[in-house]
Design an enzyme around this catalytic site. Structure first.
Site, PDB file in Angstrom:
ATOM      1  N   ASP A 262      -6.049  -3.396  -2.351  1.00 41.99           N
ATOM      2  CA  ASP A 262      -5.011  -3.048  -1.380  1.00 41.99           C
ATOM      3  C   ASP A 262      -4.347  -4.289  -0.772  1.00 41.99           C
ATOM      4  OD1 ASP A 262      -3.708  -2.139   1.079  1.00 41.99           O
ATOM      5  OD2 ASP A 262      -4.714  -0.238   0.679  1.00 41.99           O
TER       6      ASP A 262
ATOM      7  N   SER B 268       0.834  -1.199   0.000  1.00 41.11           N
ATOM      8  CA  SER B 268       0.000   0.000   0.000  1.00 41.11           C
ATOM      9  C   SER B 268       0.873   1.254   0.000  1.00 41.11           C
ATOM     10  CB  SER B 268      -0.961  -0.038   1.194  1.00 41.11           C
ATOM     11  OG  SER B 268      -1.990   0.922   1.048  1.00 41.11           O
TER      12      SER B 268
END
Length: 750
Positions: A228, A83
């Site tokens: 993510d 991320s």
């Protein structure tokens, strides 16, 4: 961060977590492409790998950690990130300095990162037309199985623009050949497993790694739906170990738990459950750390993972956390000369591969014609690859409005090099519905509203035919339906039959006194032929057949607009150019329009005359200061004067401010305006808050009513404006020479 914002952010992540959990047990990492061999270990010392966790806006603290590692001369031989950690890690791995990263994040805001649209100049001209209306809602997909919404609040294209600045290595790369070998982790939302990127186009890889479900649309890559990476491997220690790390420096940003008093609703409880599940993911990674590894934990407190407006505030927190481990980090330090030599190699990025490609290949598409997509691109087979052109091609493809995501990669096949473009069609298309609203008042008792709806059907055939219908009710009621049929795959030429119905009032003034009101009704059938000049503009020439009825609603009979029923038979032309970056508050660019309406008595029109008008605008900015110049001129072109029912109507905010909207009616018009405005506030949910003023001069000749203002009209305006998600909002005051003044409040186009 308020508890409401934390709850909303947590709820988005929780929905994705539930999807992952329901898909089955979370498996170990899978490589998206064949895993290259780990880079060889450095001679005479252990191989040190930096592991950077996810954490949204909290991730800027990683920059502070890097600054301390450089200060202590700690060598970094490989980087693995998830991320926001993949973004900071990717930038550093490609040679970007910490000072450059610090400058870049200092200029970022939530708006610049998560704006839905690419730069407006790169949109197809037909998509720019929407900005001339008061439509503001996102597109709603209309399909046989019901209404559908986009997969994310934003597409992520603007995010990718930012990521390309951070990715100091343009083009498709093997991540082991970067100055620092690198890995990024995303999550396969279908399989519920982590996916490790060892090669790819870096900006796209970063985007996949931080595609927060519900907020940013997932990334589709080689048949996988990626979101993510923090959902499955938020602190990828295992990935670093697979890269051959002897010692790991892990930076864990943590997931703050909500306080007891915040757990008062199902949203709060659900969000807390998500935070606990995320921590379980991280605990597994922490448990795998060895005694020789080093863990750095920045104390970020309640700093929000979604607070991208204050990224630089976390950098000193990262520095402070790294300094707490300075004694252990110093043990890994290498001599100054050796470190300088290492860093010199790590900032020397190999040049991109600009060899021409032999073929441009598009992933299979259900609706969009690949020949049209290829024609949209400037990159051609046999020509050298330039990164700027390739980036522009991706924006232009997305700017057509047909795709929810666009990326690319290079394939080396026997005897040829292939540019593979993954242009993912909108899953909620091909038909779309949007709504809008316009409000205005002059604080003198006149208040108006208009409600809008637009229904657009796309790719009705292989050439890209589109049928669009716009309806409006309120002060002005209208219906416009057009069938747009391109004649070639490039969509350079087209034909467009349409029907227009309109009913609106026209107020007639003498000075500042309203004398009468007309009720204007119009029905037109038109057929245009034209050329779409890609993103720059459009030219049309057509025939109009219709009728108009202008009747006197209130006022004396001598002000009657003329015959009740008027036959409209005309040849009309229109030329549009639009390269403004924003139609509401332009900061850069230019635009203009030329219209000619030639009423033909020989075709059966009630009157023979030719009406023409031209307008233009230009804007330039320095910092938060913008200067905008605009003009408009119109008249009959030779021959008879314009009839009463087809005069120019002018006046109102920024259109000879100080006069009421539409107060000036005449047979010809000349107008020029200079506007200055300053961007006062950068807001998360607004594109900007502006304050400014205008200086205006104009003339409306051959007035409809004696006593109307004539000669050179001078006026000015002062205003406060907000470029909001529901359209531009203006509060303004205008004053003209002679004492005329007016206050204005607009939501939508003035």
């Amino acid at each position: 961060m308020s508890s409401a914002m934390r709850h909303a952010s947590a709820l988005l992540r929780c929905a994705a977590w539930l999807a992952v959990l329901c898909s089955g047990a979370i498996a170990g990492p899978s490589a998206l492409a064949a895993e290259p061999a780990a880079a060889s270990a450095p001679q005479g010392r252990p191989k040190i790998c930096l592991v950077l966790s996810g954490g949204g806006a909290r991730g800027a603290a990683h920059i502070g950690v890097l600054k301390v590692l450089e200060e202590l001369r700690v060598p970094i031989d490989c980087i693995a990130g998830t991320s926001m950690g993949s973004i900071v890690g990717g930038a550093y791995a490609t040679g970007m300095s910490t000072s450059d990263m610090e400058k870049l994040v200092g200029g970022l805001t939530t708006g610049t990162i998560f704006n839905e649209r690419p730069p407006r100049q790169d949109l197809a001209i037909r998509r720019k037309i929407d900005d001339h209306t008061n439509l503001f809602t996102p597109e709603i997909g209309v399909r046989s199985d019901g209404l559908l919404l986009p997969k994310g609040a934003v597409s992520g294209v603007q995010l990718e623009t930012v990521l390309r600045q951070l990715a100091n290595a343009p083009g498709y790369r093997n991540f082991d050949t970067l100055p620092i070998p690198y890995r990024a982790v995303a999550t396969d939302l279908v399989a519920g497993t982590p996916v490790v990127f060892s090669q790819g186009e870096l900006a796209n890889v970063m985007r996949a790694s931080m595609s927060v479900p519900g907020a940013v649309a997932p990334t589709e890559y080689e048949g996988k739906l990626l979101v993510d990476g923090g959902l499955t491997d938020n602190l990828p220690v295992d990935v670093a170990r697979a890269m051959g790390a002897d010692i790991i420096i892990a930076v864990n940003l943590g997931t703050p738990l909500m306080k007891r008093e915040e757990l008062t609703s199902i949203i709060g409880v659900t969000g807390q459950m998500l935070n606990i599940l995320t921590e379980q993911n991280v605990r597994t990674s922490l448990a795998s750390l060895r005694p020789t590894d080093i863990l750095i934990k920045p104390e970020l407190g309640d700093f929000s993972a979604g607070d991208f407006d204050h990224l630089p505030k976390t950098i000193p927190i990262g520095e402070a956390a790294a300094r707490k481990e300075a004694s252990r980090l110093s043990e890994l330090s290498i001599p100054p000369a050796q470190y300088a030599q290492l860093r010199a190699r790590q900032v020397a990025l190999p040049p991109p591969d600009v060899r021409p490609v032999d073929e441009i290949r598009f992933a299979p598409m259900e609706r969009v014609n690949p020949e049209f997509a290829a024609a949209t691109m400037e990159t051609k087979p046999g020509e050298p690859i330039t990164q700027a052109t390739l980036d522009r091609d991706m924006r232009r493809l997305f700017g057509t409005g047909d795709f929810e995501h666009v990326n690319y990669r290079f394939l080396e096949e026997p005897g040829k090099r292939v540019l593979s473009v993954d242009a993912i069609e909108k899953s909620y298309g091909p038909d779309y519905l949007r709504f809008g609203l316009g409000l205005s008042t002059d604080f003198r008792g006149d208040a108006y509203f208009n409600l809008l709806a637009s229904y657009r059907r796309t790719w009705l055939n292989s050439l890209g035919a589109e049928w669009r219908t716009d309806a409006q009710v309120g002060q002005t009621s209208s219906l416009i339906s057009e069938f747009y049929q391109p004649l070639d795959t490039r969509q350079l030429f087209f034909v467009a039959p349409r029907i227009e119905l309109e009913r609106r009032p026209v107020n007639v003034f003498s000075g500042s006194t309203r004398l009468a009101q007309y009720d204007l009704r119009r029905t037109d059938f038109a057929f245009d032929i034209g050329s779409q000049i890609t993103k720059y503009g459009e030219a049309r020439l057509g025939v109009v057949v219709g009728e108009q009825n202008a009747s006197l609603s209130t006022g004396p009979a001598y002000l009657s607009p003329g015959p009740g029923r008027v036959n409209r038979r005309a040849i009309e032309g229109r030329l549009v150019a639009d390269q403004l970056d924003n139609l509401n508050f332009p900061r850069f660019g230019y635009g203009g329009t030329l219209n000619v309406y030639a009423s033909q008595g020989g075709m059966g029109a009630t009157d023979t005359y030719t009406k023409g008008d031209i307008s233009g605008a230009w804007a330039y900015s320095i910092g938060n200061n913008t200067l905008s110049l605009a003009f408009k001129a119109g008249s009959n072109i030779g021959g008879p004067a314009l009839p009463k029912y087809d005069l120019f109507q002018w006046g109102g905010f920024l259109q000879q401010s100080g006069y009421s909207t539409g107060q000036l009616i005449g047979g010809n018009l000349q107008f020029a305006r200079m506007v200055y405005y300053n961007k006062l506030i950068h807001q998360t949910f607004f594109d900007g808050v502006y304050a400014g003023f205008s200086l205006e001069a104009g003339r409306v000749g051959a007035p409809l009513v004696p006593g109307s203002p004539t000669g050179l009209l001078k006026s000015m305006a002062a205003f406060l404006g907000i470029d909001s998600p529901v359209g531009p909002l203006y509060l303004g005051y205008g004053r003209a020479t002679g004492g005329s003044y007016a206050f204005y409040l607009f939501l939508g186009k003035p």
